[in-house]
Motif scaffolding. Structure first.
Motif, mmCIF file in Angstrom:
data_model
loop_
_atom_site.group_PDB
_atom_site.id
_atom_site.type_symbol
_atom_site.label_atom_id
_atom_site.label_comp_id
_atom_site.label_asym_id
_atom_site.label_seq_id
_atom_site.Cartn_x
_atom_site.Cartn_y
_atom_site.Cartn_z
ATOM 1 N N THR A 96 0.855 -1.185 0.000
ATOM 2 C CA THR A 96 0.000 0.000 0.000
ATOM 3 C C THR A 96 0.892 1.236 0.000
ATOM 4 O OG1 THR A 96 -1.737 -1.142 1.198
ATOM 5 C CG2 THR A 96 -1.738 1.245 1.380
ATOM 6 N N ASP A 103 -3.708 6.686 2.924
ATOM 7 C CA ASP A 103 -3.542 5.579 1.979
ATOM 8 C C ASP A 103 -4.149 5.981 0.636
ATOM 9 O OD1 ASP A 103 -2.632 4.297 4.183
ATOM 10 O OD2 ASP A 103 -4.110 2.679 4.174
ATOM 11 N N LEU A 104 -3.355 5.904 -0.426
ATOM 12 C CA LEU A 104 -3.852 6.354 -1.735
ATOM 13 C C LEU A 104 -3.892 5.268 -2.794
ATOM 14 C CD1 LEU A 104 -2.651 9.876 -2.866
ATOM 15 C CD2 LEU A 104 -4.841 9.184 -1.938
ATOM 16 N N ASN A 105 -3.040 4.272 -2.666
ATOM 17 C CA ASN A 105 -2.957 3.296 -3.748
ATOM 18 C C ASN A 105 -2.488 1.948 -3.204
ATOM 19 O OD1 ASN A 105 -2.985 2.326 -6.374
ATOM 20 N ND2 ASN A 105 -1.906 4.087 -7.199
ATOM 21 N N SER A 106 -2.864 0.888 -3.882
ATOM 22 C CA SER A 106 -2.363 -0.452 -3.555
ATOM 23 C C SER A 106 -1.742 -1.005 -4.830
ATOM 24 C CB SER A 106 -3.496 -1.358 -3.097
ATOM 25 O OG SER A 106 -4.025 -0.876 -1.895
ATOM 26 N N GLN A 133 -9.262 9.721 -9.380
ATOM 27 C CA GLN A 133 -9.383 8.521 -8.546
ATOM 28 C C GLN A 133 -8.847 8.804 -7.142
ATOM 29 O OE1 GLN A 133 -7.687 5.095 -10.470
ATOM 30 N NE2 GLN A 133 -7.185 4.203 -8.499
ATOM 31 N N LEU A 136 -11.379 10.909 -5.202
ATOM 32 C CA LEU A 136 -12.495 10.124 -4.666
ATOM 33 C C LEU A 136 -12.048 9.297 -3.464
ATOM 34 C CD1 LEU A 136 -14.212 8.875 -7.953
ATOM 35 C CD2 LEU A 136 -14.921 10.748 -6.483
ATOM 36 N N ASN A 137 -10.879 8.706 -3.611
ATOM 37 C CA ASN A 137 -10.331 7.902 -2.523
ATOM 38 C C ASN A 137 -10.125 8.754 -1.266
ATOM 39 O OD1 ASN A 137 -7.990 6.902 -0.872
ATOM 40 N ND2 ASN A 137 -8.216 5.147 -2.218
ATOM 41 N N LEU A 140 -13.358 9.652 0.358
ATOM 42 C CA LEU A 140 -14.048 8.524 0.987
ATOM 43 C C LEU A 140 -13.278 8.003 2.200
ATOM 44 C CD1 LEU A 140 -16.521 6.594 0.384
ATOM 45 C CD2 LEU A 140 -14.823 5.031 -0.503
ATOM 46 N N VAL A 141 -12.068 7.505 1.936
ATOM 47 C CA VAL A 141 -11.299 6.869 3.012
ATOM 48 C C VAL A 141 -10.701 7.910 3.961
ATOM 49 C CG1 VAL A 141 -9.436 5.250 3.513
ATOM 50 C CG2 VAL A 141 -10.772 4.976 1.434
#
Lengths: 198, 412
Positions: A96, A103-106, A133, A136-137, A140-141
């Protein structure tokens, strides 16, 4: 004309050569198979488009309208060391990525490679961070955390996108897991890191 | 004249080729997986994606598909539909025999294509729209569909909670729906929910538009207060649901909360605190760590393949992923045994032969027939009580309303 003895000698030699190659390599066992070590060597901005965002109300010159944000192509380079006396196969590697503590990407690499005994290979994993993207992430998160920080998603993204090349904030690699195999045995190595290193 | 090769030359060649073949890959079955680990549904999608990979490892370690290993091609598409379409083309190029998909966006965008291609598409979109084989023959899942969940939740609240309210018997119960109007996922079960509420004699209040990204829902709560609902049905994902019930608690709305599965997970009490107490939700599977069949393996594989993520951070979404992966594996085994691993074979000789098939994982038995792809008619309802998820009811809609189940409710 060769005798039967000569023919069998050649066959035996081939058998020994083929079998010997396998026999010469020490065989891994559950006790001797040590988990390889994975460390973050570096992170670089592989390709850069600056920072921009076009809302879907903006008509593009070509193509269809939409919410489009600047992409960011980052490359993460890992050192993968095999401490064993036999070769091991790196089957997959995933982790991650967090900008600061968001946290932005996996990311995932599924390309296999063999690592010789005692040697260190390097693995480069690219990650595309799309502006929309990521927005939005983040909403949301990270929505609640941003609210507590008193920053909106656009402001935070612009700050990251425009300063990442200068290493102004830590890009964290976390929850890393690399799967290694040798002779049917499996070992999973965990890893984490940050760039620039703290 | 062509020289005749001697037997010993052939024997040597055979030995070398045999050794080389032994070092190569065994028989493999390719499966594609589309996941959202970074996009608009990554709050729940990341754990699901981890579960898919772990379950496939478990399937391979326990014999694969009748001895054949599954090769998983797993991609994060970030909830971007164009990327989902591109990756689907890649799966076809890789000769994948089935796809483990994700959300309503990619599933609905791809439904006509997978139908045309006869590609079994097992997704985590549990929309009732996907259950009618006439409209979406190759879309399947191992869960209670959203419409059955919503009907079950409303019924369970009506049976168990409403009789204990002071106004019971004096007036009609009042219900409000909170969801994102523009989201196909959030709105998928609203028509069924409204139908169920009306059938049971509820008064249905003005619907409230709550974004999936909402962190402040005070205006919607104030609008609800005018109607004085007894219960609110939530169909968004957990971040948005937590924000809504937190604001409802702070503004003393005084209504109970009933929640469709994506808003009802282990993160809800963490995000909503005291406001989560008493919330009811539909959970077709067990929560992570509960004592049910296969949970020991779920935990073992989570620790084995993702040891960097503490088990306390894992959620019910891992179990959902296992259910879909295990269900697909069973269909593949049946189709393979019948000697037909084509898309049509997997559907007809695999999925559609399942009658009350039990996976474990706390999932009710699953059936698929050629005319009905609703996996199950039982909605399992849990309540978050004293810090724990406790099962409080199981509503069997087919048993209770057999005629409506058979003739009216399929596909919406």
């Amino acid at each position: 004309m060769q005798s039967w003895f000569g023919k069998w000698t050649i066959v035996l030699a081939v058998a020994l050569l083929v079998g010997g190659c396998a026999a010469m390599t020490p065989q891994p066992t559950a006790d001797t198979f040590k988990a390889p070590e994975v460390t973050l060597d570096s992170m670089e901005v592989a390709h850069y488009w600056g920072w921009w965002f076009f809302a879907k109300t903006v008509q593009p010159t070509k193509g269809t309208a939409g919410d489009y944000g600047a992409p960011l192509d980052l490359a993460f380079v890992f050192n993968v060391h095999n401490p064993n006396t036999f070769p091991v196969m790196l089957e997959s590697l995933k982790f991650t990525v967090a900008f600061e503590d968001f946290d932005l990407n996996s990311l995932n690499s599924a390309e296999t490679q063999w690592i010789p005994p005692g040697k260190t290979n390097q693995v480069r994993v690219h990650g595309m961070f799309d502006g929309q993207q990521s927005r939005l992430n983040l909403m949301l998160v990270g929505g609640q955390k941003l609210k507590e920080k008193g920053v909106d998603a656009f402001t935070q993204l612009e700050k990251w996108w425009t300063t990442i090349g200068e290493g102004k904030f830590p890009v964290n690699v976390k929850e890393g897991a690399a799967v290694f195999k040798a002779d049917g045995l499996v070992r999973v190595s965990t890893f984490k890191g940050a760039y620039p290193a703290p | 004249m062509k020289p005749k090769r001697s037997w010993w030359v052939w024997l040597s060649i055979v030995m070398i080729l045999g050794w080389a073949a032994g070092a190569g890959a065994a028989d493999e079955i390719n499966i594609g997986a589309l996941n959202d680990m970074t996009g608009a549904t990554s709050d729940v999608g990341k754990d699901y994606a981890l579960g898919i990979a772990e379950a496939i490892n478990y399937i391979n370690d326990t014999g694969g598909i009748n001895g054949k290993k599954i090769k998983l091609f797993q991609f994060d598409y970030g909830y971007r539909i164009p990327e989902a379409l591109t990756k689907y083309s890649l799966f076809k190029q890789k000769k994948c025999v089935a796809v483990l998909g994700w959300g309503t966006g990619d599933t609905e965008a791809l439904a006509p294509t997978v139908g045309k291609d006869k590609m079994p598409y097992i997704s985590a979109s549990y929309s009732g729209h996907l259950c009618d084989p006439k409209k979406a023959p190759y879309n399947l899942f191992f869960s209670t569909d959203y419409s059955t969940q919503a009907r079950g939740l409303i019924t369970a609240w009506f049976d168990k909670k409403w009789p204990k309210k002071p106004d019971f018997g004096k007036r009609k119960p009042r219900i409000v729906f909170a969801y994102m109007f523009a989201s196909p996922f959030s709105s998928a079960s609203i028509k069924a929910a409204e139908d169920q509420a009306t059938m049971l004699g509820f008064e249905v209040g003005p619907k409230q538009d709550v974004s999936l990204f909402a962190i402040d829902t005070k205006s919607q709560i104030l609008a609800m207060k005018d109607f004085k609902p007894d219960v609110v049905l939530h169909t968004n994902t957990v971040m948005s649901v937590a924000a809504t019930i937190r604001d409802a608690y702070a503004l003393e709305l005084g209504a109970d909360n009933i929640i469709v599965n994506w808003g009802f997970d282990e993160a809800l009490p963490v995000l909503a605190g005291k406001a989560a107490e008493g919330a009811m939700g539909c959970a077709p599977w067990a929560f992570f760590g509960q004592d049910v069949k296969l949970m020991d393996k779920v935990k073992e594989y989570a620790q084995k393949f993702n040891p960097g993520i503490p088990l306390e951070k894992r959620t019910i979404h891992t179990i959902q992923a296992w259910a879909n992966a295990m269900g697909l594996a069973e269909a593949l085994k049946r189709a393979d045994k019948a000697g037909d691993l084509t898309g049509e074979g997997i559907l007809k000789k695999g999925f559609e032969t399942m009658r009350n098939y039990e996976i474990g994982l706390g999932l009710a038995p699953v059936s698929f027939t050629p005319t009905d792809h609703r996996p199950q008619s039982k909605a399992r309802i849990y309540e978050y009580k004293d810090g724990k998820f406790v099962m409080m009811d199981e509503v069997d809609l087919k048993a209770r309303w057999p005629e409506k189940w058979e003739k009216e409710w399929l596909g919406w």
